[in-house]
Write an enzyme that holds these catalytic residues in place. Structure first.
Site, short mmCIF file in Angstrom:
data_model
loop_
_atom_site.label_atom_id
_atom_site.label_comp_id
_atom_site.label_asym_id
_atom_site.label_seq_id
_atom_site.Cartn_x
_atom_site.Cartn_y
_atom_site.Cartn_z
N TRP A 10 0.84 -1.21 0.00
CA TRP A 10 0.00 0.00 0.00
C TRP A 10 0.87 1.26 0.00
O TRP A 10 0.52 2.29 -0.57
CB TRP A 10 -0.90 -0.01 1.25
N HIS A 11 2.06 1.16 0.62
CA HIS A 11 2.94 2.33 0.70
C HIS A 11 3.62 2.64 -0.63
O HIS A 11 4.09 3.76 -0.84
CB HIS A 11 3.99 2.14 1.79
N GLY A 12 3.73 1.66 -1.50
CA GLY A 12 4.36 1.92 -2.79
C GLY A 12 4.53 0.63 -3.57
O GLY A 12 4.60 -0.46 -2.99
#
Lengths: 393, 398
Positions: free
Chosen positions: B320-322
């Protein structure tokens, strides 16, 4: 939090904001740099310090009050005029001051990477009315005439422009309106527009100069948060290189590549004549004539000397004959275009600069700086005579 | 950062006084909605607004219908949109690279031509909030029938860019309380919080970032103590950057009289990994718990399945962060940390119980171990695995 505490806090924020605006306004007018000699790296954007146009103008007023009876000579231009590599005692602009004598006051606002109409040219325009006996001397490489609104120091131009301190120039106003109509300019225009009312850049510049800085920079590392006024000229504590052929050899091939990529050698700007000589193309001449013409308002051009500073002949000798011919043509055309544009032009390409008068490809050693100072002093005196504002005997 | 754009400063200077000066509840709602629309339109542009509007409309109508199948279909659509915009290139590489790198490159080029250069602004946050809402509608917990309420829940500008991730059940009562009864206290607390956030973000975190960017390539040549200092700087930089942003968001919302949930509670004081995740990016970790971990079985399943679920949800949390492997590795690393921290007592028997008692008796030891674990994890978060490994070894070896 009680209601009265909350109200006090909110009013405190408003009062703090208004107080900051007033302090910023004060800093803009009064925050001159003490003992200023040049925009060395700790006083310019390379180290995340951004002097404002108001601060540079205030510095000029401090050093040379309008009523002092002196002819003000403001230096603009790039790192060559900035005296890159020269320590304070050997700075070329000090030699220029000596050559011109007490009737003149020289102030050096040139900066690394600046164009001919940046930094010093901005201050010159701001002060032109208060200093009717002022001259701008700026340098560039032929072909490099970036307009101040989009150059590396464009922030300084916009700072002055939005504060309304530049002289009126309808052609420039029309051009800027066209260029800044795009959406991408909105935030920048808001920044400069708000700053011209609230003076937050001046406040930060003043605090960072006198009290403490807030930005870490790799140039200063552990000293990043010191007041910039407490830092010496960066060049004074730097180990210099003795100019020598061996040192120039060590700069190859990087510096030679840079020279080959420069405007003066760029084949796109030239065409070869049937006799084997190179001349600039009509298109490049027209473009550059327009660019030169747009650098300053017409009324100030006769008080401006554009100096085309030389390349090191040692590096030029490493170019092939075609490339050298293009360099010659570039200097010839640049000088002609500047003169036709209404400026005074001084090309140093044909002056006898020796290889060892350079520190590298373009920057001058102390000896080269002296030679440059003598040439510029003569040109300044000529223009001052022509403008009828010689200092009182 | 959007909150340091001059446009935002001018925007806030108009919106807030207008909101405070208007005494009518409905007018305040209208001002707030208009402000959110303008903010989203300005920063996201048409290409960013259109997909979000489509998803929001689908979410609103599916939610209002209360039909479980419709809700499920829109949840799938939200997830597919997020995957398409943010992860398509990464997934294409995973799928094609092992078989044919040229094909992977072709797919990548094609996707770059088809998709916008950047995904729609805050698409991850929109997706999480829409999925939460639809999931709760399916469970019969809520249903929003007022389109203005839903629009404000969707594009409430203070939390739009970087959270906290809102929950309808908390946000809507806070919104209605704010528009009815914003007072001096809200404004003062909000202003203080915004000031704290800006200080953390601009004065500290941005300076740390400049320092880190300069020194990390020279990491091996620094004296050991400076390497440890830089290691701490990396950890504090992400905390102050992210919590600073959250502070600004929470403070701006509070200036409207709206209380958002806290997102950080002194995470570096945690004494184990579970506690860290109860203190770090709380709105994300509780979202993951409620909408991924519990639906996968939560704590009701056996130890092995529980551990596996932990790995799955934290890998997704990393992703989700990247869209890069090192984010997934970071997630898996935390999944492993949670598994060890949660299971060592029962798994190691008497030895585990003794170890647990030791940590309980000496909290500074468990705090130090947790901190070391979390901080080492940031190397994985910021750098590709080989570089993270090199930096980690340089902390101990010359």
């Amino acid at each position: 939090m009680t209601r009265s505490t909350a109200i006090a806090l909110c009013l405190g924020v408003v009062a703090g904001f208004l107080g900051s605006c007033l302090m910023g306004r004060h800093a803009a007018q009064k925050n001159a740099y003490k003992n200023f000699l040049r925009l060395h790296p700790f006083l310019e954007q390379e180290t995340s310090y951004f002097p404002t146009s108001s601060q540079l103008a205030a510095t000029t007023r401090l050093q040379c009050p309008p009523g002092a009876g002196k002819i003000l000579v403001i230096l603009g231009g790039n790192s060559v005029f900035n005296g890159s590599g020269q320590k304070t005692p050997e700075l070329w602009s000090r030699v220029l001051q000596n050559d011109l004598g007490a009737g003149y006051h020289v102030i050096n606002f040139s900066a690394p990477g600046a164009g001919p109409a940046d930094t010093g040219a901005i201050v010159f325009q701001m002060l032109a009315r208060d200093y009717p006996r002022s001259l701008l001397v700026t340098n560039t490489e032929p072909g490099r005439y970036a307009p101040p609104e989009s150059s590396a120091y464009s922030y300084l131009f916009w700072d002055a422009y939005y504060k309304g301190t530049l002289p009126e120039d309808p052609a420039r106003a029309a051009r800027l309106a066209r260029e800044t109509a795009a959406d991408g300019w909105l935030d920048y225009k808001l920044d400069r527009g708000m700053n011209s009312r609230f003076y937050f850049h001046d406040l930060w510049g003043g605090v960072a100069y006198r009290h403490f800085s807030t930005i870490w920079t790799s140039w200063l590392k552990g000293r990043s948060f010191l007041a910039r006024s407490r830092l010496p000229d960066w060049y004074d504590n730097r180990k210099g290189h003795e100019s020598s052929e061996a040192f120039f050899e060590s700069l190859l091939p990087g510096h030679l590549d840079n020279l080959r990529r420069s405007k003066s050698v760029d084949p796109q700007r030239f065409r070869k004549e049937a006799d084997g000589h190179w001349v600039q193309t009509a298109e490049s001449i027209q473009n550059e004539a327009e660019q030169i013409s747009a650098l300053l308002p017409d009324a100030l051009k006769p008080r401006t000397i554009v100096v085309f500073t030389p390349f090191n002949p040692w590096f030029l000798a490493h170019l092939d004959p075609d490339e050298r011919m293009r360099v010659d043509a570039s200097f010839r055309t640049g000088t002609k275009l500047a003169q036709e544009g209404g400026y005074h032009a001084l090309s140093t390409a044909d002056k006898p600069f020796e290889a060892l008068e350079f520190g590298d490809t373009v920057h001058l050693s102390p000896a080269g700086g002296q030679r440059l100072a003598h040439l510029v002093a003569a040109a300044v005196q000529d223009v001052a005579r022509e403008q009828h504002f010689l200092p009182a005997p | 950062m959007i909150f340091t754009a001059y446009w935002f400063v001018a925007f806030a200077a108009i919106v807030f006084p207008l909101y405070w000066l208007v005494p009518w509840r409905a007018a305040r709602l209208a001002i707030l909605l208009a402000a959110c629309v303008v903010f989203h339109g300005h920063f996201a542009g048409a290409a960013g607004v259109v997909p979000i509007v489509i998803l929001a409309l689908a979410t609103f109508f599916a939610g209002r219908s209360g039909n479980g199948r419709w809700c499920l279909a829109v949840i799938v659509a939200c997830a597919a949109t997020l995957l398409g915009y943010k992860y398509a290139d990464f997934i294409a590489h995973i799928l094609f690279e092992p078989f044919n790198s040229q094909m992977a490159e072709h797919a990548s080029v094609w996707l770059r031509n088809v998709l916008p250069a950047t995904p729609p602004l805050a698409i991850s946050f929109f997706t999480f909030e829409f999925v939460h809402y639809l999931y709760d509608v399916r469970k019969g917990r809520m249903r929003i029938t007022n389109p203005v309420d839903f629009a404000l829940f969707s594009i409430f500008f203070p939390s739009l860019v970087a959270g906290p991730i809102k929950r309808c059940g908390d946000f809507l009562p806070a919104l209605h309380r704010g528009v009815s009864a914003v007072d001096w206290n809200d404004v003062a607390l909000g202003l203080s919080r915004v000031a704290l956030g800006y200080f953390k973000k601009v004065a500290i975190s941005d300076n740390l970032a400049a320092c880190i960017n300069y020194y990390v390539p020279r990491f091996g040549s620094l004296p050991i103590w400076e390497r440890w200092l830089l290691f701490a700087a990396i950890a504090f930089r992400i905390l102050l950057d992210f919590s600073g942003y959250s502070d600004i968001a929470i403070g701006l919302a509070r200036m409207f009289g709206i209380q958002l949930s806290e997102n950080f509670r002194w995470p570096y004081l945690a004494r184990n990994i579970q506690e860290f995740w109860q203190r770090w990016h709380i709105s994300l970790s509780t979202w993951i718990r409620d909408y991924l971990y519990i639906p996968l079985g939560g704590s009701r399943v056996g130890t092995g399945r529980k551990v596996l679920n932990g790995f799955i949800v934290f890998a997704l949390c990393g992703l989700w962060h990247g869209a890069a492997w090192h984010y997934i590795m970071w997630g898996v690393y935390h999944g492993a940390g949670l598994a060890i921290s949660g299971q060592y007592r029962p798994l190691l028997g008497r030895c585990g119980a003794g170890l647990g008692a030791f940590f309980d008796r000496y909290p500074p030891v468990s705090w130090a171990l947790t901190t070391a674990f979390v901080w080492l994890g940031w190397l994985l978060f910021f750098y590709p695995l080989p570089e993270a490994w090199k930096l980690a070894t340089h902390l101990f070896v010359k």
